[in-house]
Write a protein that holds these residues in place. Structure first.
Motif, PDB file in Angstrom:
ATOM      1  N   THR A  91      19.241   2.732   1.790  1.00 45.51           N
ATOM      2  CA  THR A  91      18.706   1.311   1.252  1.00 45.51           C
ATOM      3  C   THR A  91      17.863   1.635   2.093  1.00 45.51           C
ATOM      4  N   ALA A  92      16.551   0.276   1.640  1.00 47.90           N
ATOM      5  CA  ALA A  92      15.149   0.017   2.165  1.00 47.90           C
ATOM      6  C   ALA A  92      15.233  -1.510   3.127  1.00 47.90           C
ATOM      7  N   LYS A  93      15.083  -1.919   4.328  1.00 48.87           N
ATOM      8  CA  LYS A  93      15.465  -3.282   4.710  1.00 48.87           C
ATOM      9  C   LYS A  93      13.351  -3.370   5.183  1.00 48.87           C
ATOM     10  N   ASP A  94      13.191  -4.401   5.336  1.00 45.37           N
ATOM     11  CA  ASP A  94      11.527  -5.170   5.824  1.00 45.37           C
ATOM     12  C   ASP A  94      11.856  -5.459   7.089  1.00 45.37           C
ATOM     13  N   GLY A  98       4.454  -5.200   5.702  1.00 52.52           N
ATOM     14  CA  GLY A  98       5.045  -4.006   5.004  1.00 52.52           C
ATOM     15  C   GLY A  98       5.325  -3.016   4.688  1.00 52.52           C
ATOM     16  N   PHE A  99       5.677  -2.499   6.137  1.00 48.05           N
ATOM     17  CA  PHE A  99       6.881  -1.438   6.761  1.00 48.05           C
ATOM     18  C   PHE A  99       7.928  -1.287   6.004  1.00 48.05           C
ATOM     19  N   PRO A 114       2.749   1.660   4.663  1.00 45.88           N
ATOM     20  CA  PRO A 114       2.440   0.623   4.161  1.00 45.88           C
ATOM     21  C   PRO A 114       0.362   1.380   3.304  1.00 45.88           C
ATOM     22  N   VAL A 115       0.593   2.709   4.827  1.00 46.70           N
ATOM     23  CA  VAL A 115      -0.875   2.581   3.730  1.00 46.70           C
ATOM     24  C   VAL A 115      -1.276   3.894   4.937  1.00 46.70           C
ATOM     25  N   SER A 116      -1.391   5.503   4.431  1.00 45.37           N
ATOM     26  CA  SER A 116      -1.479   6.323   4.835  1.00 45.37           C
ATOM     27  C   SER A 116      -2.279   6.729   6.202  1.00 45.37           C
ATOM     28  N   ARG A 117      -2.556   7.187   6.914  1.00 41.23           N
ATOM     29  CA  ARG A 117      -3.774   8.261   7.685  1.00 41.23           C
ATOM     30  C   ARG A 117      -4.819   7.721   7.465  1.00 41.23           C
ATOM     31  N   SER A 118      -5.698   7.355   6.677  1.00 39.33           N
ATOM     32  CA  SER A 118      -6.762   8.017   5.745  1.00 39.33           C
ATOM     33  C   SER A 118      -6.821   5.911   5.116  1.00 39.33           C
ATOM     34  N   GLY A 119      -5.781   5.656   5.163  1.00 36.29           N
ATOM     35  CA  GLY A 119      -6.237   4.083   4.743  1.00 36.29           C
ATOM     36  C   GLY A 119      -5.931   4.087   2.948  1.00 36.29           C
TER      37      GLY A 119
END
Length: 168
Positions: A91-94, A98-99, A114-119
């Motif tokens: 299960t995935a919960k908001d 964006g996490f 929502p984004v990697s360390r490099s953006g």
């Protein structure tokens, strides 16, 4: 440069028996085992012994070949822990902004960013029942690139190289 060469020769002279022993072991066990170096911080340990063809169970460490994506080439070797097996419910919960928090059979296994360390944007991984012949792979590190991201997703049994054991 001579000083550096002298240090290399001294090192090799001191450690040659160990290097020869490791070479013999690798040749003798090469068909059954594989040494893997963990270059990330996602797992504790840097050197792992992989038992080729040994299928991992829930809680085991495993090595698998990445299907490609997320900045990694297809075939890259990943080391992760099996935290979900066929039939487990993901299960995935908001978690806001964006996490997404991921749970396997009700147990928290990680937060997808929502984004990697490099953006680079990261697509969240699958949820629901893990299909037959698949695994949910994860590591404890918050930046682990694992099944909580679509580029890894469910790991098929055919991708599994073997069960992994930490050496150090």
């Amino acid at each position: 440069m001579t000083g550096a060469a002298d240090r290399v020769y001294a090192h090799l002279g001191k450690w040659a028996p160990l290097y020869v022993w490791l070479l013999v072991v690798l040749i003798a066990l090469g068909r059954t085992f594989y040494l893997s170096v963990n270059v990330s911080n996602s797992l504790p340990g840097k050197l792992f012994l992989v038992h080729k063809g040994a299928m991992p169970q829930l809680g085991d460490m495993a090595a698998f070949r990445h299907a490609g994506g997320g900045g990694y080439e297809a075939g890259a070797l990943f080391l992760k822990r099996v935290v979900g097996v066929s039939g487990s419910i993901v299960t995935a919960k908001d978690a806001g902004a964006g996490f997404r928090d991921y749970f396997v059979d009700g147990r928290f296994v990680g937060r997808a960013k929502p984004v990697s360390r490099s953006g680079e944007p990261l697509k969240p991984g699958p949820d629901g029942a893990i299909p037959p012949g698949h695994y949910y792979m994860a590591a404890d590190h918050p930046d682990s690139f694992d099944s909580r991201y679509a580029a890894v997703g469910w790991v098929a049994q055919r991708q599994i190289v073997g069960k992994a054991y930490r050496i150090f």
